[in-house]
Each structure stands twice: as C-alpha cells, then as structure tokens.
Design an enzyme around this catalytic site. Structure first.
Site, mmCIF file in Angstrom:
data_model
loop_
_atom_site.group_PDB
_atom_site.id
_atom_site.type_symbol
_atom_site.label_atom_id
_atom_site.label_comp_id
_atom_site.label_asym_id
_atom_site.label_seq_id
_atom_site.Cartn_x
_atom_site.Cartn_y
_atom_site.Cartn_z
ATOM 1 N N ALA A 39 37.365 32.750 43.633
ATOM 2 C CA ALA A 39 35.913 32.682 43.840
ATOM 3 C C ALA A 39 35.386 31.333 43.356
ATOM 4 O O ALA A 39 35.247 30.394 44.128
ATOM 5 C CB ALA A 39 35.222 33.834 43.136
ATOM 6 N N CYS B 37 30.478 42.559 39.561
ATOM 7 C CA CYS B 37 29.582 41.516 39.062
ATOM 8 C C CYS B 37 29.067 41.903 37.681
ATOM 9 O O CYS B 37 28.435 42.956 37.519
ATOM 10 C CB CYS B 37 28.414 41.312 40.011
ATOM 11 S SG CYS B 37 27.232 40.053 39.437
ATOM 12 N N LYS C 93 35.542 46.007 45.249
ATOM 13 C CA LYS C 93 36.007 45.084 44.210
ATOM 14 C C LYS C 93 35.557 45.612 42.862
ATOM 15 O O LYS C 93 34.388 45.955 42.678
ATOM 16 C CB LYS C 93 35.446 43.681 44.425
ATOM 17 C CG LYS C 93 35.928 42.695 43.362
ATOM 18 C CD LYS C 93 35.302 41.322 43.511
ATOM 19 C CE LYS C 93 35.797 40.414 42.376
ATOM 20 N NZ LYS C 93 35.172 39.081 42.402
ATOM 21 N N GLN D 232 30.535 41.111 51.811
ATOM 22 C CA GLN D 232 30.430 41.807 50.527
ATOM 23 C C GLN D 232 28.971 42.079 50.175
ATOM 24 O O GLN D 232 28.141 41.170 50.154
ATOM 25 C CB GLN D 232 31.070 40.997 49.409
ATOM 26 C CG GLN D 232 31.130 41.782 48.096
ATOM 27 C CD GLN D 232 31.661 40.968 46.943
ATOM 28 O OE1 GLN D 232 30.941 40.157 46.388
ATOM 29 N NE2 GLN D 232 32.918 41.194 46.572
ATOM 30 N N HIS E 190 39.588 42.463 39.552
ATOM 31 C CA HIS E 190 39.413 41.292 38.696
ATOM 32 C C HIS E 190 40.026 41.600 37.337
ATOM 33 O O HIS E 190 39.758 42.655 36.756
ATOM 34 C CB HIS E 190 37.923 40.979 38.550
ATOM 35 C CG HIS E 190 37.641 39.712 37.801
ATOM 36 N ND1 HIS E 190 37.235 38.555 38.432
ATOM 37 C CD2 HIS E 190 37.709 39.416 36.484
ATOM 38 C CE1 HIS E 190 37.059 37.601 37.531
ATOM 39 N NE2 HIS E 190 37.339 38.109 36.336
ATOM 40 N N ASN F 19 42.439 39.141 41.320
ATOM 41 C CA ASN F 19 41.369 38.157 41.216
ATOM 42 C C ASN F 19 41.172 37.767 39.748
ATOM 43 O O ASN F 19 41.404 38.570 38.852
ATOM 44 C CB ASN F 19 40.080 38.751 41.795
ATOM 45 C CG ASN F 19 38.872 37.851 41.624
ATOM 46 O OD1 ASN F 19 37.850 38.274 41.102
ATOM 47 N ND2 ASN F 19 38.975 36.615 42.055
ATOM 48 N N GLY F 20 40.757 36.521 39.538
ATOM 49 C CA GLY F 20 40.425 36.076 38.199
ATOM 50 C C GLY F 20 41.279 34.906 37.736
ATOM 51 O O GLY F 20 42.504 34.957 37.812
#
Length: 342
Positions: free
Chosen positions: A183, A59, A100, A30, A128, A159-160
């Site tokens: 993550a 991010c 992502k 990534q 996410h 994700n999350g």
C-alpha cells in the site's frame, strides 16, 4: 478505501473516488462500510465496471474507528457476515467479494475470524500483519501470518511492511501465501515491483504525460497528492515545503521541470498509452435512495427505521433530544480491542 455511504450519496465523491479504463481488469474496489444497505448499494453501483469489491476491516485510523469503519468491524464478526452475505445475495456469483483484516492480539481470535469469513463464501482474504493498535513502523507478525495461511483454504494475501521488491519476495517465499499486497510502499514508489528503490524519473514523467492526455479525468488533487508520495525520497525538506503549497497544474509542472526533470533528456522516454476511460453511469434508483439522511440514525431516509425523525419538525427540539454527542475519546488508546468477548 472508498466510503460507501459518501459514494452512494454524492456525485462528486463518485467522480473523484472512482474511475477506470476499458483495459483495467481485474479490478477490485475497496469500500469502507458499517451497514449492509450502503455496502450493497455501493457494490451495485460499481458492479458494471469492476470484477469485485473488498470490505476494509483493517483501517486503524481514529476517525474510521469512531464511525464504525475499518478495524472497528473486527469486533463485530456478525456484521461482517451480514455485509458480505448482502453483496453475495444481490450480485452475480462470479463477482468477487473479499475482506481485508488485521491480526488480533489473540491469534486464535484471528484464525476464528478467518474461518468465519471463509464460511461466508468470500473469494479471498487479505491479512495485514499488525494489530489495530500497532504503528506503521512496527514490525509485522510473520508467525501469525504463517498460521493464518496454514489454517484456511481460501487464498490469503499478505500485507504490511512492503517497502521493496525484496521485501515482497521474502514475505511471499516465507509464507508460501497466494499473493502480496503493498500500500504505502507503492504510493511512495509506483515502480516498486520493478525493483526500483525509489520513484524513477521516467515514472514521474509518465504520470505527467498521463495527466496531460486525460486532464478532464484526473483532478488536481489526485495529480498533486500522488506526486507528494512519489517525490518523498527525492526532494529536500525545503523543496517539499514549497511543493506542498502548489495549487495549479501549471505550477506543479513548472516545479517538476525545474527541479526534477531538468536533465530528463538523458533518461529514456517511457512509452505508455493509457487506455480509454469508461464513462461510468450510476443507477439513479440507487443514488436517489441516499440523497437525504435521517438525522436520528444517520441512515438514508430510504432505509431509515428510526421513528424519531420528523421532516416537519422545525423548532430545533430534535437536535437537543436526539443528536448523538461524540466525545474526543481516542479509540486507538481505549480498550475497544478487549477481545475477551470474541
């Protein structure tokens, strides 16, 4: 998340940020990138040693947003398109390219972005379930994730908020998605997917053994940093303060043996042999392109189209005239995510 610019430019960054073993596959690397040249070149460097690359558009950290990385790209779908297409054009068709993202406050904008990425030809997308402005403790928007999964044809990874195996199973079964990404949960507990509630002692001992077997490949920073996460639910506040200031392999191992592994003989010994590390050799014709940067546009001189830089200018006027001054604007609290123009 590896910064593509630094990865291309600096040998130390490449050594500390990327390593792999002969059995480490499938492997997706990534990158954070804000221009096509950096993303393509970084992808080309890891191409011989990986199965694909992922572009981080999720991010939310302030420094990343300020420099045009991560969530800042969500407001520039045309740039994401160019980044993805750049890798697709330059590398083999069987090399995976994925993205992502985070959900946007307007769900229709999220779905439109996913459709645009799907049309770019990405292999899968990770979503996410929080917006860029939400904190890590906030709940994820399961309904939004559900609608994304139902709206696209490519595989969707959710994700999350994954802190346990139960969390992963529940979200997977709710969304019927194609996979779950964890993550921070995995940093805190690498054995999360085994069902363990916190990092088991044998996992800590295993990390120590892997370091001992590969001390020339694993830096102290890497070794210590992972243990900081792994020990979070195990150490007392006072022990954490002490551990944070340890600065050598020996002091860390002594700490572990005294406070954590003192009764380890009663714990079954893990058996795991890490496969041989790959000696990565990165193409000089790429890394040399990035050895010097233009002070005007901050791009590699090789890719610079900025006529403001004069390598012979030594009177200092360049800096007064052209260096951009960034204020201390908190991008997380600004209106950067005004989506009316999306």
């Amino acid at each position: 998340m590896i910064i593509a610019d630094s990865f291309c430019q600096n040998a130390k960054a490449r050594a500390s940020e990327f390593s792999t073993t002969v059995d480490d596959s499938p492997l997706v690397v990534q990158f954070a990138a804000n221009n096509v040249a950096d993303f393509v070149d970084a992808s080309t460097l890891v191409y011989p040693y990986s199965d694909g690359v992922d572009l981080n558009c999720g991010c939310p950290q302030r420094w990343a947003m300020k420099d045009g990385y991560g969530c800042a790209l969500l407001l520039k779908p045309e740039l994401i398109h160019d980044l993805v297409k750049g890798v697709k054009r330059n590398l083999s068709s069987d090399f995976s390219v994925s993205v992502k993202i985070r959900i946007l406050s307007e769900l229709k904008n999220t779905i439109n972005l996913c459709h645009q990425l799907e049309n770019c030809g990405i292999n899968f997308i990770t979503v996410h379930g929080r917006t860029p402005l939400q904190k890590s403790g906030d709940g994820i928007d399961v309904d939004a994730l559900q609608q994304v999964c139902e709206s696209v044809r490519i595989p969707v990874i959710a994700n999350g908020g994954i802190k346990s195996l139960e969390d992963a199973d529940h979200l997977y079964n709710t969304l019927k998605c194609d996979g779950i990404m964890a993550a921070s949960g995995l940093l805190s507990n690498p054995a999360l997917f085994s069902g363990a509630k916190s990092t088991p002692l044998d996992c800590i001992r295993l990390w120590m053994d892997i370091k001992n077997q590969n001390v020339d490949k694993i830096t102290f920073q890497c070794y210590h940093h992972h243990l900081v996460f792994m020990l979070d639910k195990i150490l007392s506040k006072q022990q954490k303060q002490e551990f944070n200031y340890l600065s050598t392999f020996e002091s860390v191992d002594e700490f572990l043996l005294e406070y954590i592994l003192n009764n380890y003989n009663s714990v079954p010994q893990p058996k795991y042999n890490l496969s041989e590390f790959v000696a990565c050799e990165f193409a000089d014709e790429i890394t040399l392109k990035h050895s010097s940067k233009c002070r005007g546009c901050s791009k590699s001189l090789y890719y610079c189209i900025c006529s403001k830089y004069d390598c012979n200018d030594i009177d200092g006027n360049f800096f007064k005239s052209y260096v951009k001054q960034y204020d201390e604007l908190d991008y997380m609290c600004s209106n950067i995510f005004d989506e009316t123009n999306l």
